[in-house]
Motif scaffolding. Structure first.
Motif, PDB file in Angstrom:
ATOM      1  N   VAL A 110       4.744  16.053   6.116  1.00  0.00           N
ATOM      2  CA  VAL A 110       4.731  14.596   6.089  1.00  0.00           C
ATOM      3  C   VAL A 110       3.316  14.103   6.375  1.00  0.00           C
ATOM      4  O   VAL A 110       2.635  14.645   7.235  1.00  0.00           O
ATOM      5  CB  VAL A 110       5.707  14.021   7.136  1.00  0.00           C
ATOM      6  CG1 VAL A 110       5.656  12.507   7.163  1.00  0.00           C
ATOM      7  CG2 VAL A 110       7.121  14.499   6.867  1.00  0.00           C
ATOM      8  N   CYS A 111       2.908  13.100   5.633  1.00  0.00           N
ATOM      9  CA  CYS A 111       1.618  12.464   5.865  1.00  0.00           C
ATOM     10  C   CYS A 111       1.829  10.959   5.781  1.00  0.00           C
ATOM     11  O   CYS A 111       2.346  10.462   4.790  1.00  0.00           O
ATOM     12  CB  CYS A 111       0.596  12.922   4.827  1.00  0.00           C
ATOM     13  SG  CYS A 111      -1.017  12.115   5.012  1.00  0.00           S
ATOM     14  N   GLY A 112       1.441  10.256   6.806  1.00  0.00           N
ATOM     15  CA  GLY A 112       1.614   8.809   6.838  1.00  0.00           C
ATOM     16  C   GLY A 112       0.376   8.039   6.442  1.00  0.00           C
ATOM     17  O   GLY A 112       0.330   6.818   6.577  1.00  0.00           O
ATOM     18  N   ALA A 113      -0.638   8.731   5.934  1.00  0.00           N
ATOM     19  CA  ALA A 113      -1.882   8.064   5.536  1.00  0.00           C
ATOM     20  C   ALA A 113      -1.684   7.290   4.235  1.00  0.00           C
ATOM     21  O   ALA A 113      -0.871   7.666   3.399  1.00  0.00           O
ATOM     22  CB  ALA A 113      -2.989   9.102   5.358  1.00  0.00           C
ATOM     23  N   ILE A 134       0.855  -1.181   0.000  1.00  0.00           N
ATOM     24  CA  ILE A 134       0.000   0.000   0.000  1.00  0.00           C
ATOM     25  C   ILE A 134       0.888   1.228   0.000  1.00  0.00           C
ATOM     26  O   ILE A 134       1.730   1.405   0.879  1.00  0.00           O
ATOM     27  CB  ILE A 134      -0.939   0.007   1.210  1.00  0.00           C
ATOM     28  CG1 ILE A 134      -1.881  -1.197   1.117  1.00  0.00           C
ATOM     29  CG2 ILE A 134      -1.717   1.305   1.288  1.00  0.00           C
ATOM     30  CD1 ILE A 134      -2.835  -1.333   2.255  1.00  0.00           C
ATOM     31  N   ALA A 135       0.707   2.073  -0.998  1.00  0.00           N
ATOM     32  CA  ALA A 135       1.492   3.301  -1.116  1.00  0.00           C
ATOM     33  C   ALA A 135       1.012   4.307  -0.079  1.00  0.00           C
ATOM     34  O   ALA A 135      -0.162   4.349   0.276  1.00  0.00           O
ATOM     35  CB  ALA A 135       1.329   3.885  -2.514  1.00  0.00           C
ATOM     36  N   LEU A 136       1.935   5.120   0.388  1.00  0.00           N
ATOM     37  CA  LEU A 136       1.606   6.185   1.318  1.00  0.00           C
ATOM     38  C   LEU A 136       1.420   7.485   0.570  1.00  0.00           C
ATOM     39  O   LEU A 136       1.863   7.646  -0.558  1.00  0.00           O
ATOM     40  CB  LEU A 136       2.703   6.339   2.369  1.00  0.00           C
ATOM     41  CG  LEU A 136       2.895   5.150   3.309  1.00  0.00           C
ATOM     42  CD1 LEU A 136       4.039   5.421   4.268  1.00  0.00           C
ATOM     43  CD2 LEU A 136       1.622   4.835   4.069  1.00  0.00           C
ATOM     44  N   CYS A 137       0.784   8.427   1.217  1.00  0.00           N
ATOM     45  CA  CYS A 137       0.563   9.747   0.641  1.00  0.00           C
ATOM     46  C   CYS A 137       1.907  10.380   0.295  1.00  0.00           C
ATOM     47  O   CYS A 137       2.829  10.376   1.109  1.00  0.00           O
ATOM     48  CB  CYS A 137      -0.197  10.615   1.634  1.00  0.00           C
ATOM     49  SG  CYS A 137      -0.525  12.292   1.052  1.00  0.00           S
ATOM     50  N   GLY A 138       2.017  10.916  -0.906  1.00  0.00           N
ATOM     51  CA  GLY A 138       3.265  11.507  -1.374  1.00  0.00           C
ATOM     52  C   GLY A 138       3.380  12.988  -1.099  1.00  0.00           C
ATOM     53  O   GLY A 138       4.143  13.679  -1.779  1.00  0.00           O
ATOM     54  N   LEU A 139       2.647  13.497  -0.122  1.00  0.00           N
ATOM     55  CA  LEU A 139       2.707  14.913   0.209  1.00  0.00           C
ATOM     56  C   LEU A 139       4.135  15.360   0.480  1.00  0.00           C
ATOM     57  O   LEU A 139       4.566  16.403   0.001  1.00  0.00           O
ATOM     58  CB  LEU A 139       1.820  15.212   1.415  1.00  0.00           C
ATOM     59  CG  LEU A 139       1.831  16.648   1.922  1.00  0.00           C
ATOM     60  CD1 LEU A 139       1.170  17.568   0.902  1.00  0.00           C
ATOM     61  CD2 LEU A 139       1.140  16.757   3.257  1.00  0.00           C
ATOM     62  N   GLY A 140       4.898  14.570   1.204  1.00  0.00           N
ATOM     63  CA  GLY A 140       6.271  14.921   1.550  1.00  0.00           C
ATOM     64  C   GLY A 140       7.193  15.008   0.350  1.00  0.00           C
ATOM     65  O   GLY A 140       8.171  15.733   0.366  1.00  0.00           O
ATOM     66  N   VAL A 141       6.889  14.263  -0.721  1.00  0.00           N
ATOM     67  CA  VAL A 141       7.696  14.313  -1.943  1.00  0.00           C
ATOM     68  C   VAL A 141       7.547  15.675  -2.603  1.00  0.00           C
ATOM     69  O   VAL A 141       8.508  16.260  -3.088  1.00  0.00           O
ATOM     70  CB  VAL A 141       7.268  13.199  -2.919  1.00  0.00           C
ATOM     71  CG1 VAL A 141       7.956  13.341  -4.258  1.00  0.00           C
ATOM     72  CG2 VAL A 141       7.533  11.840  -2.316  1.00  0.00           C
ATOM     73  N   ALA A 142       6.325  16.189  -2.620  1.00  0.00           N
ATOM     74  CA  ALA A 142       6.041  17.450  -3.299  1.00  0.00           C
ATOM     75  C   ALA A 142       6.298  18.654  -2.394  1.00  0.00           C
ATOM     76  O   ALA A 142       6.917  19.623  -2.803  1.00  0.00           O
ATOM     77  CB  ALA A 142       4.602  17.468  -3.791  1.00  0.00           C
ATOM     78  N   ALA A 143       5.797  18.597  -1.191  1.00  0.00           N
ATOM     79  CA  ALA A 143       5.901  19.731  -0.267  1.00  0.00           C
ATOM     80  C   ALA A 143       6.967  19.434   0.773  1.00  0.00           C
ATOM     81  O   ALA A 143       6.732  18.662   1.696  1.00  0.00           O
ATOM     82  CB  ALA A 143       4.560  19.982   0.404  1.00  0.00           C
ATOM     83  N   ASP A 144       8.121  20.000   0.605  1.00  0.00           N
ATOM     84  CA  ASP A 144       9.230  19.762   1.528  1.00  0.00           C
ATOM     85  C   ASP A 144       8.823  20.138   2.950  1.00  0.00           C
ATOM     86  O   ASP A 144       8.246  21.189   3.185  1.00  0.00           O
ATOM     87  CB  ASP A 144      10.452  20.592   1.119  1.00  0.00           C
ATOM     88  CG  ASP A 144      11.024  20.139  -0.209  1.00  0.00           C
ATOM     89  OD1 ASP A 144      10.912  18.941  -0.509  1.00  0.00           O
ATOM     90  OD2 ASP A 144      11.578  20.982  -0.934  1.00  0.00           O
ATOM     91  N   GLY A 145       9.118  19.256   3.877  1.00  0.00           N
ATOM     92  CA  GLY A 145       8.851  19.528   5.275  1.00  0.00           C
ATOM     93  C   GLY A 145       7.509  19.031   5.763  1.00  0.00           C
ATOM     94  O   GLY A 145       7.307  18.882   6.954  1.00  0.00           O
TER      95      GLY A 145
END
Length: 90
Positions: A18-21, A5-16
């Protein structure tokens, strides 16, 4: 066989940030000059897809000033454990 199951890639796009959903959507962003990027987002962050895709384009193609032309949302299929157990045959 277990599914990854892939995790939310928010951290890839928005530095700093993090979302573990778990990711619910795969987003494919396209630019007018055929540049593309793909990211996965949870249902809480999907409303930021356009902005996050633009952030990725800005980082990858800073010298070209690439702008997002369209985004395409693809819902990921995740089965809850109870539903997955009931779909097994054998």
């Amino acid at each position: 066989m277990s599914r990854i199951i892939a995790l939310c890639g928010l951290g890839v796009a928005a530095d700093g940030e993090v979302c573990g959903a778990p990711a619910v959507y795969r987003i494919e962003a396209r630019a007018a000059n055929n540049k593309r990027c793909t990211l996965t987002l949870c249902s809480e962050h999907v409303h930021r897809a356009w902005h996050l895709a633009q952030m990725i384009f800005d980082r990858r193609y800073a010298e070209d000033a690439v702008k997002v032309r369209s985004i395409h949302l693809h819902r990921l299929n995740h089965f809850p454990k109870a539903e997955a157990a009931s779909t097994k045959t054998g």
